[in-house]
Design an enzyme around this catalytic site. Sequence first.
Site, PDB file in Angstrom:
ATOM      1  N   ASP A  34      64.755  26.409  73.428  1.00 10.80           N
ATOM      2  CA  ASP A  34      64.662  24.962  73.368  1.00 10.80           C
ATOM      3  C   ASP A  34      63.179  24.601  73.513  1.00 10.80           C
ATOM      4  OD1 ASP A  34      65.484  22.191  73.512  1.00 10.80           O
ATOM      5  OD2 ASP A  34      65.175  22.324  75.671  1.00 10.80           O
ATOM      6  N   ASP A  93      61.700  20.855  74.658  1.00 17.27           N
ATOM      7  CA  ASP A  93      61.528  19.931  75.789  1.00 17.27           C
ATOM      8  C   ASP A  93      62.101  20.520  77.067  1.00 17.27           C
ATOM      9  OD1 ASP A  93      60.199  17.406  75.381  1.00 17.27           O
ATOM     10  OD2 ASP A  93      61.737  16.916  73.912  1.00 17.27           O
ATOM     11  N   ASP A 104      67.112  24.218  79.291  1.00 16.24           N
ATOM     12  CA  ASP A 104      66.931  23.538  80.573  1.00 16.24           C
ATOM     13  C   ASP A 104      67.984  22.474  80.843  1.00 16.24           C
ATOM     14  OD1 ASP A 104      65.200  20.540  80.285  1.00 16.24           O
ATOM     15  OD2 ASP A 104      65.723  21.740  78.537  1.00 16.24           O
TER      16      ASP A 104
END
Length: 306
Positions: free
Chosen positions: A89, A91, A251
Site C-alpha cells: 500500500d 498511504d 496499514d
Amino acid sequence: MLRLCVQLALIATVSSFSFQPLSLSACGNPTLRVSCPRACKPLASVRAQAPIRPTRQATSAIQMSVSQSEGVALEGAQQQKKINGILFDIDGTLFDSDPVHFEVFKELLAKEGINGGEPIDEHFFKTKICGRQNAVICKELFPEWDEDTSAQWSAAKEAKFREMAVGRLRAMDGLEEMMQWIDKTGLKKAAVTNAPRENAEFMLKVIDRLDWFDTLVIGDELERAKPDPLPYQTAMTRLGVQPSECLVVEDSPSGATAGVKAGCFTVGILTSQSEEVLKGVGCKMLIKDYKDKHLWKLLQNGESNN
C-alpha cells in the site's frame, strides 16, 4: 511431557511371529512381548514408548507475541514458504502520511458541518476515513450529494493534501534498505492503493520511486477498490505471481482486508491502527516499521527459494 499410557490387547501372527497381549510395566510403560515358535532364541521384551509430539495443526495455532517495538508474529506466520512478490500500500505504509490527511479532513469536514461543525477526532478519522476510497467516504458522509459533487470535493481535498504534504512526507524507517534488498534479490513488486493516481504518483516521487515498482494499481481505476480483493488480484495478475508467494503490507483495516481476501500473507504496519484492529481483520504479522526483525526473518527465509 505428558505420557499416554494405553493398555492394548493385540494377538496376531505375522511372518510366523506370535505377539502376546500388551501389559503395563511397573513404571507404567506399555510392554510388548514377542516370541518365535521356530528354533530361534526367545526375543527379549520390547518396550514400546511413543513420545507425544504436537500436531502440525497445533503448532500452527501457537502465537508468538513480542513487544510492539519488535513487532508481532501471529498465528500461521510460519506457513509462508516462498516469497516472489511484495505488494505495498502507499498511504500510511510507505509513509506515515495519515497525520496530513487527518489535518485536511478536520478542516474541510468542519466547513461542511460534519460532526456539528466541530473538528473530527482521531477515532472518527480511523473508523470512517482511513484507507477508504473517496467515493465511499462521500457516499457515507454526504448521502445527498451526486457523483459530480462528490468527485469535485474529493479532487479539492486531494489537492489540499498535496499542498500540505510538501516537505512533510518521510519514508518509513527501514524502507530504503528493504527496497535495496528487493532489488538485490529480484523480487517482483507493486504499489496498490485507494489513493487517486495524482496523489499516488506525487507520494512516490517524494522518495524517487515512481518508476521503481513493476506496476502501480489504482483502486479508483478498477471496478472495485479495497476492501475488495480486486486491486491485489490485479497486481498479482500483472506480476505473474500467485497469492501463496506474495506478501502484502498494509496499514488500514480496509487494505488489510483486501490483502487477506486475495489470499496473501498480510503484514500490518502500525502507523494508524491498533494491534487489535489489524489482527481482527486477519493480519498474520504486525510491524512498527521495516526494520522489524520478524519481517526480515520471513523475507530471508524465502530468499533461497526464489
